[in-house]
Design a protein around this motif. Structure first.
Motif, mmCIF file in Angstrom:
data_model
loop_
_atom_site.group_PDB
_atom_site.id
_atom_site.type_symbol
_atom_site.label_atom_id
_atom_site.label_comp_id
_atom_site.label_asym_id
_atom_site.label_seq_id
_atom_site.Cartn_x
_atom_site.Cartn_y
_atom_site.Cartn_z
ATOM 1 N N ALA A 1 16.055 7.561 9.829
ATOM 2 C CA ALA A 1 15.109 8.129 10.794
ATOM 3 C C ALA A 1 15.441 7.654 12.208
ATOM 4 N N GLU A 2 15.887 6.398 12.335
ATOM 5 C CA GLU A 2 16.264 5.889 13.664
ATOM 6 C C GLU A 2 17.499 6.639 14.166
ATOM 7 N N ARG A 3 18.458 6.834 13.253
ATOM 8 C CA ARG A 3 19.717 7.484 13.638
ATOM 9 C C ARG A 3 19.513 8.919 14.097
ATOM 10 N N ILE A 4 18.626 9.649 13.417
ATOM 11 C CA ILE A 4 18.462 11.075 13.759
ATOM 12 C C ILE A 4 17.332 11.299 14.776
ATOM 13 N N GLY A 5 16.705 10.218 15.229
ATOM 14 C CA GLY A 5 15.676 10.363 16.271
ATOM 15 C C GLY A 5 14.300 10.729 15.756
ATOM 16 N N LEU A 6 14.044 10.486 14.473
ATOM 17 C CA LEU A 6 12.730 10.819 13.908
ATOM 18 C C LEU A 6 11.781 9.620 13.913
ATOM 19 N N TYR A 7 12.366 8.414 14.024
ATOM 20 C CA TYR A 7 11.559 7.198 13.858
ATOM 21 C C TYR A 7 10.372 7.115 14.829
ATOM 22 N N PRO A 8 10.564 7.408 16.143
ATOM 23 C CA PRO A 8 9.410 7.286 17.060
ATOM 24 C C PRO A 8 8.249 8.197 16.651
ATOM 25 N N ARG A 9 8.560 9.369 16.123
ATOM 26 C CA ARG A 9 7.484 10.283 15.690
ATOM 27 C C ARG A 9 6.739 9.683 14.487
ATOM 28 N N LEU A 10 7.467 9.021 13.604
ATOM 29 C CA LEU A 10 6.828 8.414 12.429
ATOM 30 C C LEU A 10 6.009 7.189 12.853
ATOM 31 N N ALA A 11 6.609 6.367 13.706
ATOM 32 C CA ALA A 11 5.906 5.152 14.145
ATOM 33 C C ALA A 11 4.604 5.516 14.859
ATOM 34 N N ALA A 12 4.595 6.662 15.548
ATOM 35 C CA ALA A 12 3.409 7.059 16.321
ATOM 36 C C ALA A 12 2.211 7.380 15.412
ATOM 37 N N VAL A 13 2.475 7.751 14.156
ATOM 38 C CA VAL A 13 1.353 8.115 13.266
ATOM 39 C C VAL A 13 1.125 7.071 12.167
ATOM 40 N N ALA A 14 1.854 5.933 12.257
ATOM 41 C CA ALA A 14 1.743 4.902 11.211
ATOM 42 C C ALA A 14 0.418 4.147 11.305
ATOM 43 N N TYR A 15 -0.014 3.624 10.175
ATOM 44 C CA TYR A 15 -1.210 2.781 10.112
ATOM 45 C C TYR A 15 -0.789 1.312 10.072
ATOM 46 N N HIS A 16 -1.693 0.448 10.526
ATOM 47 C CA HIS A 16 -1.374 -0.981 10.433
ATOM 48 C C HIS A 16 -2.067 -1.576 9.203
ATOM 49 N N VAL A 17 -1.278 -1.896 8.204
ATOM 50 C CA VAL A 17 -1.833 -2.499 6.992
ATOM 51 C C VAL A 17 -1.601 -4.004 7.061
ATOM 52 N N GLU A 18 -2.662 -4.786 6.867
ATOM 53 C CA GLU A 18 -2.502 -6.246 6.914
ATOM 54 C C GLU A 18 -2.210 -6.827 5.532
ATOM 55 N N ALA A 19 -2.832 -6.229 4.497
ATOM 56 C CA ALA A 19 -2.659 -6.794 3.149
ATOM 57 C C ALA A 19 -2.942 -5.740 2.087
ATOM 58 N N ALA A 20 -2.319 -5.938 0.923
ATOM 59 C CA ALA A 20 -2.704 -5.169 -0.265
ATOM 60 C C ALA A 20 -3.500 -6.142 -1.122
ATOM 61 N N GLU A 21 -4.716 -5.761 -1.456
ATOM 62 C CA GLU A 21 -5.622 -6.708 -2.117
ATOM 63 C C GLU A 21 -6.066 -6.136 -3.460
ATOM 64 N N TYR A 22 -5.831 -6.885 -4.536
ATOM 65 C CA TYR A 22 -6.340 -6.482 -5.857
ATOM 66 C C TYR A 22 -7.745 -7.035 -6.018
ATOM 67 N N VAL A 23 -8.669 -6.204 -6.530
ATOM 68 C CA VAL A 23 -10.060 -6.660 -6.683
ATOM 69 C C VAL A 23 -10.550 -6.384 -8.114
ATOM 70 N N ASP A 24 -11.540 -7.173 -8.551
ATOM 71 C CA ASP A 24 -12.155 -6.907 -9.857
ATOM 72 C C ASP A 24 -13.293 -5.889 -9.685
ATOM 73 N N ALA A 25 -13.989 -5.581 -10.790
ATOM 74 C CA ALA A 25 -15.002 -4.516 -10.736
ATOM 75 C C ALA A 25 -16.152 -4.862 -9.793
ATOM 76 N N ALA A 26 -16.333 -6.167 -9.508
ATOM 77 C CA ALA A 26 -17.399 -6.553 -8.572
ATOM 78 C C ALA A 26 -16.899 -6.549 -7.130
ATOM 79 N N GLY A 27 -15.616 -6.206 -6.945
ATOM 80 C CA GLY A 27 -15.059 -6.148 -5.588
ATOM 81 C C GLY A 27 -14.491 -7.477 -5.115
ATOM 82 N N ARG A 28 -14.431 -8.499 -6.015
ATOM 83 C CA ARG A 28 -13.893 -9.820 -5.609
ATOM 84 C C ARG A 28 -12.364 -9.815 -5.683
#
Ligand code: FAD
Length: 394
Positions: A52-79
Motif C-alpha cells: 500500500a505504501e509503494r502504490i500510494g494507497l497507504y495514506p488513504r487507509l491510514a486516514a480511515v483507521a481506528y486507534h485500538v489500544e487493546a484486545a480484551e477477552y471478557v467472561d459472561a459478567a464482562g470481567r
C-alpha cells in the motif's frame, strides 16, 4: 491492452487501478448494486502495508483507521480474563498495524481509482458475471448481467471465496474450498450505550466453541462479529433458515452486551463459512485469479485484506508492462511463482491458529490465556508473534 476484472472487492479494485495506471483499458464488473456495507474491523499488517505504501494507497487507509489500544477477552459478567496490548502487537508484527473496517478499506481502494486517467477503468455495479468463453483470437469473452458481451486480452477473477470465475474456468468450488469447521458473521448496529462503554478496544468473549467480538465505531455505531464452530458445514453452501435466528440460538447466554447486539442484529447479516481456498494452479490460459478467489487464508490468519492488496499490486507490477498478447501467459506464470509461497505460508499460519482462535474445551482456553499473557514476556513475544502472523515477524 484490455483487461476484464470480476469483483470490486479490495483485490479487484487494486488490480484495476494498477493496470489502469500502467495504461491498460479495464472493465470492472461487480455483482452488488453498490459498494458492500458489510463490515467488521480488520487488522491490516504485513505485506499489504508495504504494498500500500509503494502504490500510494497507504495514506488513504491510514486516514480511515481506528486507534485500538487493546484486545480484551471478557467472561459472561464482562470481567477481563486476559488482554493483548496493541502497541506491543504492532511491534511484533513488524511495526505498522492499522485497524480498518472492511467497507472503509474497500471505499479507500475505490476512491483511489481517481488517480487513474479518466475513462481507463470503468466500474459497473449490479453486473454479475455469469458466462466466460475463449475468443477465437485467444482472448476471453465475458457475459455480465445487463451488459453486452465484453472481450479482453486477460480476465482477472477477483470475485472472492465463492468465485464464479474459478468455478467456470477451473472447476467446482467443492474441489478447492477447505472449510475450517466454523462460520463467521458480522454486522453493524447503532447503540450509543455500548459504543461509549467499549471505546478504543476490541472486546471478545472468552468462551468455548463460539466467540462474539465488538468494537465501537465513530458516531454511535458498534461493529460486531461472531464466530462459531460448525463442523457439519463441510461444503461451504449456505445453510437453510434465517442467519439472524441461527446467531440468536448460537450466542445465547454470553452476557448483556452480546444479548443487546443480537437484539439489534439485522435480518441478513454477513454470514459465511470460514474457509481457505487451495488450488494447484491460479492461471489457465489468459485467466488468472487473485485475492480470496485463489488463496483465501481465512480470518484465522487475519491477513486477508493485506494479502488482497499485496497480491493485486504485484499482479499489476508484473502484468502492467506487458504490451502484446504473447506476453500475458508468461507474466501470469511469473505472478503465481512469486506470490504463491507467501499465500501458502499465511494459510499454514491460519491453520495453526485454529485451536487458540476458538478453543474447543477449557484446556485450550487456558492455553490461549497463557499465550496472550506470554506476549508480555521478552523473548516469548516473538515466538508468539510468529505463531500468530507467520513470517511477518521475521
Ligand atoms: C469475520 C472476518 C474477519 C476478518 N478479519 C480480517 C482481518 O482481521 N484482517 C484481514 O486482513 N482480513 C480479514 N478478513 C478477510 C478479508 O475480509 C478478505 O480476505 C478480503 O476482503 C479479500 O478480498 P477480495 O477482494 O479477494 O474478495 P472479496 O472481498 O470477497 O470481494 C469479491 C467481490 O466479488 C464480487 N463478486 C462475486 N461474484 C461475482 C460475480 N459473479 N460477478 C461480479 N462480481 C462478483 C463480490 O460481490 C465482492 O464484492 C476477515 C474476514 C472475516 C469473514
Amino acid at each position: 491492452m484490455k483487461a476484464v476484472v470480476v469483483g470490486a472487492g479490495i483485490a479487484g479494485l487494486v488490480a484495476a487501478r494498477q493496470l489502469g495506471l500502467a495504461g491498460w483499458d479495464v472493465e470492472l464488473f461487480e455483482k452488488s448494486a453498490a459498494p458492500r456495507p458489510d463490515g467488521y474491523m480488520m487488522d491490516f499488517f504485513g505485506p499489504g502495508v508495504e504494498a500500500a505504501e509503494r502504490i500510494g494507497l497507504y495514506p488513504r487507509l491510514a486516514a480511515v483507521a481506528y486507534h485500538v489500544e487493546a484486545a480484551e477477552y471478557v467472561d459472561a459478567a464482562g470481567r477481563p480474563t486476559s488482554s493483548l496490548d496493541y502497541d506491543r502487537f504492532a511491534r511484533l508484527a513488524g511495526g505498522k498495524v492499522l485497524s480498518l473496517l472492511r467497507p472503509d478499506m474497500e471505499q479507500a481502494a475505490l476512491a483511489a481509482l481517481e488517480d487513474v486517467p479518466p475513462g481507463r477503468v470503468r466500474v459497473r455495479y449490479g453486473a454479475a458475471v455469469s458466462r466466460i468463453r475463449n475468443d477465437d483470437d485467444g482472448g476471453v469473452r465475458v457475459t455480465a448481467g445487463g451488459h453486452q458481451d465484453v472481450t479482453a486480452d486477460v480476465l482477472i477473477g477477483a470475485d472472492g471465496v465463492h468465485s464464479t470465475v474459478r468455478s467456470r474456468v477451473f472447476g467446482p468450488e467443492d474441489g478447492f474450498l477447505r472449510p475450517m469447521g466454523m462460520r463467521a458473521a458480522a454486522f453493524i448496529v447503532t447503540e450509543p450505550v455500548l459504543n461509549a462503554r467499549f471505546r478504543n478496544r476490541f472486546v471478545l468473549t472468552d468462551s468455548i466453541n463460539r466467540m462474539a467480538g465488538l468494537y465501537s465505531l465513530r458516531s454511535d455505531e458498534v461493529a460486531a462479529f461472531m464466530v462459531y464452530r460448525d463442523a457439519t458445514d463441510t461444503s461451504g453452501h449456505q445453510p437453510s433458515g434465517s442467519p439472524r435466528d441461527r446467531l440468536r440460538r448460537e450466542f445465547a447466554g454470553l452476557g448483556q452486551a452480546v444479548d443487546r447486539l443480537l437484539e439489534l442484529c439485522p435480518e441478513h447479516p454477513y454470514d459465511d463459512v470460514v474457509a481457505q481456498i487451495v488450488m494447484p494452479h491460479w492461471q489457465r490460459g489468459r485467466t488468472v485469479l487473485v485475492g480470496d478467489a485463489c488463496g483465501a487464508v481465512s480470518l484465522l490468519a487475519g491477513q486477508g485484506g493485506s494479502l488482497a492488496i499485496a497480491g493485486a499490486a504485484l499482479l499489476g507490477d508484473i502484468l502492467g508492462p506487458v504490451t502484446s498478447p504473447g506476453g500475458i501467459s508468461p507474466a501470469l506464470t511469473e505472478f503465481e511463482r512469486r506470490w504463491r509461497p507467501l499465500v501458502e505460508e499465511a494459510q499454514a499460519a491460519g491453520r495453526r491458529t485454529a485451536a487458540s482462535f476458538l478453543p474447543a474445551n477449557r484446556t485450550q482456553r487456558l492455553l490461549r490465556r497463557w499465550i496472550i499473557r506470554a506476549t508480555h514476556l521478552p523473548g516469548i513475544d516473538r515466538l508468539v508473534a510468529r505463531q500468530i502472523v507467520g513470517r511477518i515477524a521475521k
